[in-house]
Scaffold this motif. Structure first.
Motif, PDB file in Angstrom:
ATOM      1  N   GLN A 193       6.105  17.021 -20.789  1.00 24.34           N
ATOM      2  CA  GLN A 193       6.476  18.035 -21.484  1.00 24.34           C
ATOM      3  C   GLN A 193       6.984  19.043 -20.513  1.00 24.34           C
ATOM      4  O   GLN A 193       8.483  19.293 -20.119  1.00 24.34           O
ATOM      5  N   LEU A 194       6.161  19.421 -19.380  1.00 23.05           N
ATOM      6  CA  LEU A 194       6.768  19.684 -18.047  1.00 23.05           C
ATOM      7  C   LEU A 194       6.519  19.282 -17.102  1.00 23.05           C
ATOM      8  O   LEU A 194       5.183  18.879 -17.255  1.00 23.05           O
ATOM      9  N   LEU A 195       7.681  20.103 -15.902  1.00 21.57           N
ATOM     10  CA  LEU A 195       7.489  19.089 -14.652  1.00 21.57           C
ATOM     11  C   LEU A 195       7.811  19.681 -13.964  1.00 21.57           C
ATOM     12  O   LEU A 195       8.955  20.436 -13.285  1.00 21.57           O
ATOM     13  N   PHE A 196       6.612  20.052 -13.207  1.00 23.42           N
ATOM     14  CA  PHE A 196       7.123  20.603 -11.384  1.00 23.42           C
ATOM     15  C   PHE A 196       6.879  20.017 -10.759  1.00 23.42           C
ATOM     16  O   PHE A 196       6.714  19.107 -10.396  1.00 23.42           O
ATOM     17  N   LEU A 197       7.866  20.484  -9.981  1.00 26.03           N
ATOM     18  CA  LEU A 197       8.165  20.467  -8.703  1.00 26.03           C
ATOM     19  C   LEU A 197       8.464  20.924  -6.872  1.00 26.03           C
ATOM     20  O   LEU A 197       8.807  21.896  -7.275  1.00 26.03           O
ATOM     21  N   ASP A 198       7.977  20.278  -6.246  1.00 26.08           N
ATOM     22  CA  ASP A 198       7.334  21.739  -4.927  1.00 26.08           C
ATOM     23  C   ASP A 198       8.627  21.518  -3.972  1.00 26.08           C
ATOM     24  O   ASP A 198       7.926  19.828  -3.352  1.00 26.08           O
ATOM     25  N   GLU A 199       9.377  20.837  -3.208  1.00 25.19           N
ATOM     26  CA  GLU A 199      10.793  21.018  -2.834  1.00 25.19           C
ATOM     27  C   GLU A 199      10.558  19.336  -2.639  1.00 25.19           C
ATOM     28  O   GLU A 199       9.863  18.626  -1.576  1.00 25.19           O
ATOM     29  N   PRO A 200      11.004  18.517  -3.644  1.00 34.03           N
ATOM     30  CA  PRO A 200      10.546  17.217  -4.314  1.00 34.03           C
ATOM     31  C   PRO A 200      12.106  16.807  -2.196  1.00 34.03           C
ATOM     32  O   PRO A 200      11.113  15.029  -2.907  1.00 34.03           O
ATOM     33  N   CYS A 201      12.814  17.234  -2.288  1.00 30.98           N
ATOM     34  CA  CYS A 201      13.480  16.275  -1.543  1.00 30.98           C
ATOM     35  C   CYS A 201      13.689  17.010   0.492  1.00 30.98           C
ATOM     36  O   CYS A 201      14.322  16.759   1.022  1.00 30.98           O
ATOM     37  N   ALA A 202      13.025  17.713   0.839  1.00 28.90           N
ATOM     38  CA  ALA A 202      12.644  18.245   2.186  1.00 28.90           C
ATOM     39  C   ALA A 202      12.747  16.997   2.331  1.00 28.90           C
ATOM     40  O   ALA A 202      11.593  16.052   2.403  1.00 28.90           O
ATOM     41  N   ASN A 203      13.192  16.748   3.635  1.00 25.54           N
ATOM     42  CA  ASN A 203      13.484  15.774   4.402  1.00 25.54           C
ATOM     43  C   ASN A 203      13.687  14.467   4.202  1.00 25.54           C
ATOM     44  O   ASN A 203      13.359  13.283   4.946  1.00 25.54           O
ATOM     45  N   LEU A 204      14.426  14.508   3.471  1.00 31.75           N
ATOM     46  CA  LEU A 204      14.851  12.941   3.185  1.00 31.75           C
ATOM     47  C   LEU A 204      16.389  13.216   3.339  1.00 31.75           C
ATOM     48  O   LEU A 204      17.508  14.379   3.718  1.00 31.75           O
ATOM     49  N   PRO A 258       1.027  -1.182   0.147  1.00 34.60           N
ATOM     50  CA  PRO A 258       0.052   0.069   0.390  1.00 34.60           C
ATOM     51  C   PRO A 258       0.733   1.238  -0.019  1.00 34.60           C
ATOM     52  O   PRO A 258       2.154   1.238   0.432  1.00 34.60           O
ATOM     53  N   ALA A 259       0.323   2.388  -0.927  1.00 37.47           N
ATOM     54  CA  ALA A 259       1.509   2.961  -0.484  1.00 37.47           C
ATOM     55  C   ALA A 259       1.040   4.223   0.680  1.00 37.47           C
ATOM     56  O   ALA A 259       2.534   4.543   0.409  1.00 37.47           O
ATOM     57  N   MET A 260       0.260   3.959   0.901  1.00 40.06           N
ATOM     58  CA  MET A 260       0.537   4.855   2.557  1.00 40.06           C
ATOM     59  C   MET A 260       1.369   4.210   3.250  1.00 40.06           C
ATOM     60  O   MET A 260       1.640   5.225   4.258  1.00 40.06           O
ATOM     61  N   VAL A 261       1.905   3.014   3.873  1.00 39.81           N
ATOM     62  CA  VAL A 261       2.910   2.835   4.735  1.00 39.81           C
ATOM     63  C   VAL A 261       4.162   2.523   4.159  1.00 39.81           C
ATOM     64  O   VAL A 261       5.420   2.439   4.748  1.00 39.81           O
ATOM     65  N   LEU A 262       4.500   3.640   3.151  1.00 38.71           N
ATOM     66  CA  LEU A 262       5.770   3.869   2.378  1.00 38.71           C
ATOM     67  C   LEU A 262       7.105   5.073   3.198  1.00 38.71           C
ATOM     68  O   LEU A 262       5.741   5.600   4.003  1.00 38.71           O
ATOM     69  N   SER A 263       6.994   5.027   3.138  1.00 42.17           N
ATOM     70  CA  SER A 263       8.504   5.549   4.181  1.00 42.17           C
ATOM     71  C   SER A 263       9.049   6.998   3.339  1.00 42.17           C
ATOM     72  O   SER A 263       7.824   7.651   2.346  1.00 42.17           O
ATOM     73  N   GLY A 264       9.399   8.200   3.631  1.00 44.71           N
ATOM     74  CA  GLY A 264       9.119   9.631   3.448  1.00 44.71           C
ATOM     75  C   GLY A 264       9.354   9.705   1.948  1.00 44.71           C
ATOM     76  O   GLY A 264       8.857  10.246   0.800  1.00 44.71           O
ATOM     77  N   GLY A 265      10.687   9.447   1.756  1.00 41.93           N
ATOM     78  CA  GLY A 265      11.719   9.623   1.038  1.00 41.93           C
ATOM     79  C   GLY A 265      11.008   8.061  -0.509  1.00 41.93           C
ATOM     80  O   GLY A 265      11.337   8.679  -1.588  1.00 41.93           O
ATOM     81  N   GLU A 266      10.350   6.948  -0.120  1.00 39.41           N
ATOM     82  CA  GLU A 266      10.162   6.237  -1.457  1.00 39.41           C
ATOM     83  C   GLU A 266       8.259   6.726  -1.090  1.00 39.41           C
ATOM     84  O   GLU A 266       7.719   6.640  -2.973  1.00 39.41           O
ATOM     85  N   LYS A 267       7.828   7.894  -0.360  1.00 39.44           N
ATOM     86  CA  LYS A 267       6.582   8.614  -0.960  1.00 39.44           C
ATOM     87  C   LYS A 267       7.031   9.303  -2.369  1.00 39.44           C
ATOM     88  O   LYS A 267       6.404   9.206  -3.121  1.00 39.44           O
ATOM     89  N   GLN A 268       8.398  10.304  -1.959  1.00 44.40           N
ATOM     90  CA  GLN A 268       8.723  11.266  -2.964  1.00 44.40           C
ATOM     91  C   GLN A 268       8.596  10.556  -4.493  1.00 44.40           C
ATOM     92  O   GLN A 268       8.738  10.914  -5.202  1.00 44.40           O
ATOM     93  N   LYS A 269       9.127   9.089  -3.828  1.00 42.23           N
ATOM     94  CA  LYS A 269       9.861   9.076  -5.128  1.00 42.23           C
ATOM     95  C   LYS A 269       8.418   8.060  -6.169  1.00 42.23           C
ATOM     96  O   LYS A 269       8.677   8.359  -7.232  1.00 42.23           O
ATOM     97  N   LEU A 270       7.448   7.693  -5.675  1.00 38.98           N
ATOM     98  CA  LEU A 270       6.556   6.896  -5.429  1.00 38.98           C
ATOM     99  C   LEU A 270       6.007   8.456  -6.942  1.00 38.98           C
ATOM    100  O   LEU A 270       5.635   8.605  -8.229  1.00 38.98           O
ATOM    101  N   ALA A 271       5.881   9.438  -5.994  1.00 39.26           N
ATOM    102  CA  ALA A 271       5.574  10.556  -6.380  1.00 39.26           C
ATOM    103  C   ALA A 271       5.995  10.983  -8.254  1.00 39.26           C
ATOM    104  O   ALA A 271       5.110  11.769  -8.884  1.00 39.26           O
ATOM    105  N   LEU A 272       6.973  11.225  -7.495  1.00 41.84           N
ATOM    106  CA  LEU A 272       7.872  11.126  -8.940  1.00 41.84           C
ATOM    107  C   LEU A 272       7.817  10.202 -10.110  1.00 41.84           C
ATOM    108  O   LEU A 272       7.727  10.985 -11.227  1.00 41.84           O
TER     109      LEU A 272
END
Ligand SMILES: Nc1ncnc2c1ncn2[C@@H]1O[C@H](COP(=O)(O)OP(=O)(O)OP(=O)(O)O)[C@@H](O)[C@H]1O
Ligand SMILES: [Mg+2]
Lengths: 225, 237
Positions: B151-162, B128-142
């Motif tokens: 063509q265009l990707l926006f990221l809002d502080e993708p590495c905060a807390n990693l 389940p996506a909900m049980v991933l760690s913070g870093g894993e969640k960011q990777k999933l979102a990516l």
């Protein structure tokens, strides 16, 4: 004595029980089919009349079943607009009455649950450009375990309901008699043993359905996926 | 597919409850590479990114794209500051944007598996996506953002807390995406990260875009006292 009667699986008891289940399960499924998407739709939509629909839903939730029974009776009676269908005093009429009673309850509980999920998903689904239908489908699918509670509440309300189905079903032996109407009848006749036996079955059913769904949803992971 | 860029912002402004959160900002987003948005907390980075992505209502000004509405929406993706996890498995979460676009379940899943492997979640497909760690969640979102090949990707502080490892992984994925032709615009607090990734830097302060400059220029010769103070790590008061 009552327990013994219940356990002896008397043919008529079994028939009444099965009919009760048929009517209420059918009604719950139909009500869920209407109420769950309705609740999700209310959660994802923003339009001026939304508040009034929610207020109406809450009002309908408090509708006395007897009144629902009366209205369905009038609509289905021979002189009524749907009289030609000949549905009065059939299980179908009972299902119709229960759908009307259960749907607002399911929609309202679903709306609460879907609102929380939508608050979570909102940015993502808007960013992904999901259509309204896709948003609703996603919420209902991802919230399906939480939504079991709504269905359960609907089933609980329906299985224990007596006023409406008594009126539109008529409590006819071998045709429309269900657990609650049979209890009312037997109590009236003074046959408390039989009435109690029916009552135990009713309670047993409610507990069994709750336990079954509780196990199915494996509560610990239930809301996670 | 037709390019949705350049994106032209003309004096866009965002006000909420009478308070100015952003603008007026004018900027043209074009070309290739990685633009990094910097600025102190509350300077309007998130608001700015959301406005460009079209999910924040603007109170004034104009946003123009080089293509029409449906294509513009389909050709971009957004990774939020707090990753939004669906109540689904990792596989189904990454497949989800494709499913929305009518891709078959089988195809969407195989694409999802490929992307999960690329971001290092190959072993977590059925979790389940909900049980991933913070870093894993960011990777999933990516992965979920890149699976549609935007063509265009926006990221809002993708590495905060990693931690360093996860940050490194994500920077690597971003550089790959950039090489594959995705234009990247991201915000970060991490000056080191900006130095590593940026082609150009946008410096935002109190809702105003004070500087837009190539990386080297911004880091060696910031044009404003606020920019210089930010780089020195002073609190901007
Ligand atoms: N809906 C809103 N209503 C009122 N004020 C808001 C709203 N959304 C954001 N703000 C304010 O706008 C300002 C800019 O917020 P924003 O989230 O864009 O900053 P940020 O640069 O992303 O900050 P951080 O580095 O902390 O993520 C903040 O002062 C915030 O409190
Ligand atoms: Mg922010």
């Amino acid at each position: 004595m009552a327990a013994k009667l219940a356990v002896s699986l008397d043919g008529e008891l079994v028939e009444i029980t099965i009919r009760s289940l048929q009517v209420t399960i059918t009604a719950t499924l139909i009500a869920a089919l209407i109420g769950l998407p309705l609740g999700a739709w209310l959660a994802v939509s923003r339009f001026p009349a939304r508040r009034y629909i929610i207020a109406l839903l809450n009002a309908l939730m408090g509708l006395p079943p007897v009144v629902v029974g009366l209205i369905v009776y009038i609509l289905l009676s021979r002189a009524g607009p749907f009289g030609v269908l000949g549905l009065l005093f059939t299980p179908t009429a009972m299902v119709i009455a229960q759908v009307i009673i259960i749907t607002p309850l399911i929609a309202s509980i679903a709306h609460q649950a879907m609102r929380e999920l939508w608050a979570d998903y909102r940015d993502l689904l808007i960013s992904l450009n999901a259509t309204r239908m896709q948003r609703i489908a996603t919420l209902v699918w991802d919230g399906r375990r939480t939504l079991l509670t709504a269905k359960l509440a609907g089933f609980g309300r329906g299985i224990g309901e007596v006023g409406a189905i008594m009126i539109v079903g008529g409590n006819i032996d071998n045709a429309t008699r269900v657990l609650t109407t049979a209890i009312a009848l037997e109590t009236g006749k003074g046959d408390f043993a039989l009435a109690l036996a029916l009552g135990f079955i009713l309670i047993g059913l409610a507990v069994a359905v709750n336990l079954g769904i509780h196990m199915l949803s494996r509560t610990e992971q239930g809301s996670l996926w | 597919m037709q390019s949705i860029l350049p994106l032209t912002l003309e004096d866009i402004e965002i006000r909420r409850n009478g308070k100015r959160l952003l603008g007026p900002v004018s900027w043209v987003l074009d070309g290739a590479g990685i633009s990094i948005l910097m600025g102190p907390n509350g300077s309007g980075k998130t608001t700015f990114l959301r406005a460009m992505h079209g999910i924040e209502r603007i109170s004034g000004g104009r946003i123009r794209w080089a293509a029409q509405a449906p294509e513009v929406q389909q050709a971009q993706a957004f990774v939020f500051q707090a990753p939004i996890m669906m109540r689904r498995t990792v596989r189904d979460s990454i497949a989800y944007p494709l499913r929305l676009r009518g891709v078959s379940r089988a195809q969407a899943r195989s694409a999802a598996e490929e992307w999960a492997a690329r971001v290092g979640l190959g072993a977590a497909l059925a979790r389940p996506a909900m049980v991933l760690s913070g870093g894993e969640k960011q990777k999933l979102a990516l992965a979920r953002a890149l699976v549609t090949a935007p063509q265009l990707l926006f990221l809002d502080e993708p590495c905060a807390n990693l931690d360093g490892r996860a940050t490194h992984d994500i920077e690597h994925i971003l550089q790959d995406a950039c090489k594959a032709g995705t234009r990247v615009v991201m915000s970060t607090h991490d000056i080191g990260q900006a130095r590593r990734l940026a082609d150009d830097v946008l410096f935002l302060h109190d809702g105003r875009l004070l500087e837009t400059a190539p990386k080297d220029q911004f880091f060696t010769r910031p044009a404003t006292p606020e920019g210089a103070a930010f780089l020195k790590g002073d609190l901007l008061l």
